[in-house]
Scaffold this motif. Structure first.
Motif, PDB file in Angstrom:
ATOM      1  N   PRO A   1       0.388   8.296  16.949  1.00 18.94           N
ATOM      2  CA  PRO A   1       0.471   6.848  16.764  1.00 18.94           C
ATOM      3  C   PRO A   1       0.496   6.449  15.288  1.00 18.94           C
ATOM      4  O   PRO A   1      -0.015   7.166  14.427  1.00 18.94           O
TER       5      PRO A   1
ATOM      6  N   VAL B   1       1.970   6.836  -6.638  1.00 21.38           N
ATOM      7  CA  VAL B   1       0.874   7.687  -7.108  1.00 21.38           C
ATOM      8  C   VAL B   1       1.095   9.128  -6.653  1.00 21.38           C
ATOM      9  O   VAL B   1       0.908  10.076  -7.416  1.00 21.38           O
TER      10      VAL B   1
ATOM     11  N   LEU C   1       0.827  -1.209   0.000  1.00 22.69           N
ATOM     12  CA  LEU C   1       0.000   0.000   0.000  1.00 22.69           C
ATOM     13  C   LEU C   1       0.852   1.246   0.000  1.00 22.69           C
ATOM     14  O   LEU C   1       0.616   2.192  -0.747  1.00 22.69           O
TER      15      LEU C   1
ATOM     16  N   SER D   1      -1.236   6.384   9.296  1.00 21.55           N
ATOM     17  CA  SER D   1      -1.728   5.674   8.118  1.00 21.55           C
ATOM     18  C   SER D   1      -3.000   6.333   7.597  1.00 21.55           C
ATOM     19  O   SER D   1      -3.243   6.350   6.392  1.00 21.55           O
ATOM     20  N   ILE D   2      -3.816   6.929   8.490  1.00 23.34           N
ATOM     21  CA  ILE D   2      -4.966   7.702   8.022  1.00 23.34           C
ATOM     22  C   ILE D   2      -4.477   8.854   7.153  1.00 23.34           C
ATOM     23  O   ILE D   2      -5.002   9.119   6.078  1.00 23.34           O
TER      24      ILE D   2
ATOM     25  N   GLY E   1      -3.292   7.660   3.844  1.00 26.35           N
ATOM     26  CA  GLY E   1      -4.443   7.301   3.015  1.00 26.35           C
ATOM     27  C   GLY E   1      -5.130   8.539   2.459  1.00 26.35           C
ATOM     28  O   GLY E   1      -5.468   8.604   1.271  1.00 26.35           O
ATOM     29  N   ALA E   2      -5.312   9.544   3.327  1.00 23.30           N
ATOM     30  CA  ALA E   2      -5.964  10.779   2.902  1.00 23.30           C
ATOM     31  C   ALA E   2      -5.101  11.510   1.878  1.00 23.30           C
ATOM     32  O   ALA E   2      -5.601  12.067   0.897  1.00 23.30           O
TER      33      ALA E   2
ATOM     34  N   ILE F   1      -1.075   4.298  13.512  1.00 27.53           N
ATOM     35  CA  ILE F   1      -2.304   4.092  12.759  1.00 27.53           C
ATOM     36  C   ILE F   1      -2.922   5.418  12.332  1.00 27.53           C
ATOM     37  O   ILE F   1      -3.535   5.527  11.277  1.00 27.53           O
ATOM     38  N   VAL F   2      -2.676   6.470  13.126  1.00 28.29           N
ATOM     39  CA  VAL F   2      -3.167   7.796  12.727  1.00 28.29           C
ATOM     40  C   VAL F   2      -2.362   8.296  11.534  1.00 28.29           C
ATOM     41  O   VAL F   2      -2.895   8.910  10.604  1.00 28.29           O
TER      42      VAL F   2
ATOM     43  N   ILE G   1      -4.667  12.998  -5.713  1.00 27.60           N
ATOM     44  CA  ILE G   1      -5.302  12.710  -7.002  1.00 27.60           C
ATOM     45  C   ILE G   1      -6.568  13.536  -7.164  1.00 27.60           C
ATOM     46  O   ILE G   1      -6.875  14.025  -8.251  1.00 27.60           O
ATOM     47  N   ALA G   2      -7.303  13.720  -6.062  1.00 27.50           N
ATOM     48  CA  ALA G   2      -8.592  14.404  -6.149  1.00 27.50           C
ATOM     49  C   ALA G   2      -8.425  15.899  -6.406  1.00 27.50           C
ATOM     50  O   ALA G   2      -9.150  16.467  -7.214  1.00 27.50           O
TER      51      ALA G   2
ATOM     52  N   LEU H   1      -3.071  10.116  -0.219  1.00 31.56           N
ATOM     53  CA  LEU H   1      -3.174   9.390  -1.492  1.00 31.56           C
ATOM     54  C   LEU H   1      -4.388   9.873  -2.275  1.00 31.56           C
ATOM     55  O   LEU H   1      -4.299  10.164  -3.475  1.00 31.56           O
ATOM     56  N   ILE H   2      -5.544   9.965  -1.585  1.00 28.96           N
ATOM     57  CA  ILE H   2      -6.759  10.385  -2.285  1.00 28.96           C
ATOM     58  C   ILE H   2      -6.677  11.870  -2.636  1.00 28.96           C
ATOM     59  O   ILE H   2      -7.017  12.277  -3.747  1.00 28.96           O
TER      60      ILE H   2
END
Lengths: 328, 323
Positions: A301, A265, A258, A306-307, A310-311, A303-304, A317-318, A313-314
């Motif tokens: 942390p 990207v 990922l 990774s949020i 992820g955001a 996992i935050v 492109i957006a 990544l979008i």
């Protein structure tokens, strides 16, 4: 997905200087500098060269794979099995280490396993004409599955001391072996993609594989080579990661695929194939490394983070697409 | 059509062979009661595979389904602790799941972003949101009310409610796919998006609908999962999105869109469910499961590609011979 009318061809070219200034790479560079400055204000420990050098490992291994993945995606394919290739390479190295193999043999086995995995993917995609996304979802389970069969819930530990150099050693002052390797590979891939006929072929295939075929490019052979390349780079990353961690578990490098795809990207490689550049990927790797390091210093942390990735990544492109819609 | 029928027949045969092999080692596995257990255990996978199927039919893919499941399940658990009655929880998780699916759908429809990128991103975002909601804490069995936990396991006419819900969804899908305009639209959009536009079907809206359906099913499954296993935490159903895609691929749903069947998706999921349940019975370490499902995916796609025939290549070869 609605069919768009043919893009209007402009009657004059954008001047080269303006094109360079408004390019995606320039935007990435600005973002990287901004994050660097923001980080150095946010935490007093950020600007320490040793800290920065320690932090570089959180992107170097992924970036090595990202270079090969970038070429693969430009050619219109994808490899989701890279993290599982790392797991399998690491497992093979671990098994050889237990059998008493010296460091050079371990490294060769790691690279060889990566090559074999890449060849397997390449054979299924280029040789049998299967879609790469499902093939590599399948081999993603298969390669890591073999690691689980071998290791179960145990781990290989006790790598020889000189094996530690690849993940922990320094070449000169604060420059780690991984950082030097990253720079060397960035240069090599930049030349391969942007200054060789092989690189042109990759772009040609990504833009129109049929046309590329008719202009005499052996499309399937290039695809096969790209999968080999991705396999070898995953093998190199496996050597570095295993050496750095000093142990092998079957869950090693989970989720790397990922982050590698995100990096590619974010670096401006079109996920539909046909465009993008290696400097973009290098900058994207730096940005992701700086963001994770900076947030880590602020005790955010994982996992935050990774949020945020992820955001990111979008968003990358957006936003240009939104911009174009508003501008219209 | 005969081709499609034969593909499903082959899959059914593969399932029977698998059962026969397991039965040879351990006859008790094929007793009705045990098979019913396997079916119940596979219900979440079947439900999600149906949702994934409509998404794949429209040339998209939804990798965020497992994360959606986990987030919806966690919200169901939190609502249960807050004392919300069960029917309201059910409605809420379906609505939440559908909303999360709609987020994917809007990004794919409105902004034309490839679905794999969108759902790779939302997958990490949804799962991260669970952590933000709970601070990484677990919801354990003793914090959930008995009614909340018992509902999916309540036995009605010999089978648990969860299995009946699955059966109802399979039936609803058979109607949706084969008897409604939307069902036809899924195939039309996946088969040839340009032609679909000319017949008056909005490609984006159809893809949006597919994501909403997949999301709603993931939301519902979130509750079923949390209630059945009586635990909710950040990593539940981790990696399950791949099992779901695997079930679809094994079930003969073409990843390029436009081809597939409800029976195929259901049987693909059942195949994986049997493998998962049979491994410990026949004395193979459960660690083999990942490699086996990977191999099953590869065999299935190689097989599907064969039955479809490489038409595009023949044209290219004949052109080559002319020159």
């Amino acid at each position: 997905m609605t069919p768009s009318p043919g893009r209007a061809i402009p009657d004059r070219l954008v001047p080269p200087l303006r094109r360079a200034l408004t390019s995606w790479e320039m935007l990435l560079l600005a973002v990287a500098v901004a994050i660097f400055v923001a980080n150095s204000f946010a935490s007093p420990w950020f600007l320490d060269p040793w800290n920065l050098s320690d932090a570089s490992v959180n992107f170097t291994e992924k970036a090595m794979i990202a270079f090969a993945m970038a070429m693969l995606i430009i050619a219109g394919e994808i490899d989701l099995s890279v993290a599982s290739i790392i797991a399998l390479c690491s497992t093979v190295m671990g098994a050889a280490m237990v059998a008493g193999a010296p460091t050079p043999v371990l490294v060769l086995l790691g690279l060889g396993t990566g090559l074999a995995c890449g060849a397997f993917n390449g054979f299924l995609v280029a040789g049998m004409g299967l879609p790469s996304i499902v093939v590599t979802i399948g081999t993603m389970s298969l390669f890591r599955g073999i690691s689980y069969i071998v290791l179960g819930d145990s781990a290989f530990t006790g790598y020889p001391a000189d094996f530690g150099f690849f993940g922990q050693g320094y070449v000169w002052w604060v420059i780690t072996f991984e950082l030097a390797l990253f720079a060397g590979l960035a240069l090599a891939f930049g030349i391969l993609l942007h200054a060789t006929s092989f690189g042109r072929m990759v772009y040609a295939i990504g833009n129109n594989a049929t046309a590329a075929r008719f202009s005499g490019i052996r499309v399937d052979r290039v695809r096969f080579v790209l999968f080999l390349l991705t396999g070898v780079m995953s093998g190199i990353a496996a050597v570095c990661l295993t050496s750095r961690l000093g142990s092998t578990r079957p869950s090693i490098a989970t989720g790397f695929e990922l982050e590698v795809v995100t990096m590619v990207v974010l670096g401006g490689i079109s996920i539909l194939g046909g465009s993008g550049s290696i400097p973009g990927v290098v900058l994207a790797a730096l940005i992701m490394g700086l963001v994770t390091f900076g947030l880590g210093l602020l005790n955010v942390p994982g996992i935050v983070m990774s949020i945020i990735i992820g955001a990111l990544l979008i968003a990358v492109i957006a936003l240009p697409r939104l911009w174009r819609m508003v501008a219209k | 059509m005969t081709l499609l029928k034969s593909r499903e027949a082959i899959l059914a045969l593969a399932i029977l062979v698998l059962l026969a092999v397991v039965a040879a080692r351990f006859p008790g596995f094929v007793r009705t009661a045990n098979l019913a257990n396997v079916l119940t255990d596979t219900s979440p996978l079947i439900i999600l595979a149906l949702g994934q199927m409509v998404v794949i039919l429209t040339k998209c893919i939804d990798l965020s389904m497992a994360a959606n499941l986990a987030l919806s399940g966690m919200v169901a658990g939190l609502m249960n602790i807050a004392g919300v009655p069960l029917p309201l929880i059910l409605l809420a998780v379906i609505a939440l799941g559908a909303t999360l699916g709609a987020v994917n759908g809007v990004l794919v429809w409105g902004l034309n972003i490839p679905s794999i990128v969108v759902t790779l991103g939302t997958m990490t975002i949804y799962r991260g949101t669970i952590f933000v909601l709970t601070g990484g804490k677990w919801i354990n069995a003793h914090q959930m009310t008995d009614g909340f936990k018992a509902f999916p396991r309540t036995v009605l006419l010999g089978l648990p409610v969860m299995t009946w819900i699955m059966a109802a969804i399979v039936l609803a899908f058979a109607v949706l796919i084969y008897r409604t305009p939307l069902g036809r639209a899924f195939f039309a959009v996946g088969g040839n998006p340009h032609a679909a536009v000319y017949t008056g079907i909005s490609v984006g809206r159809t893809q949006f609908a597919a994501f909403v359906i997949a999301g709603a099913l993931a939301g519902l499954t979130g509750y079923l999962w949390v209630a059945r296993y009586a635990v909710a935490y950040v990593d539940i159903a981790g990696g399950f999105e791949l099992d779901v895609v695997a079930a679809c691929v094994i079930g003969g749903i073409a990843i390029a869109g436009g081809a597939g069947s409800v029976a195929g998706a259901v049987m693909g999921a059942i195949f994986l469910g049997i493998v998962k349940n049979a491994l410990p019975v026949v004395g193979i370490s459960p660690f083999w499961q990942m490699a086996i499902s990977g191999t099953a995916i590869l065999v299935a796609i190689a097989f599907n590609a064969r039955s479809q025939g490489p038409k595009g290549r023949i044209i290219l070869k004949s052109a080559e011979h002319r020159t």
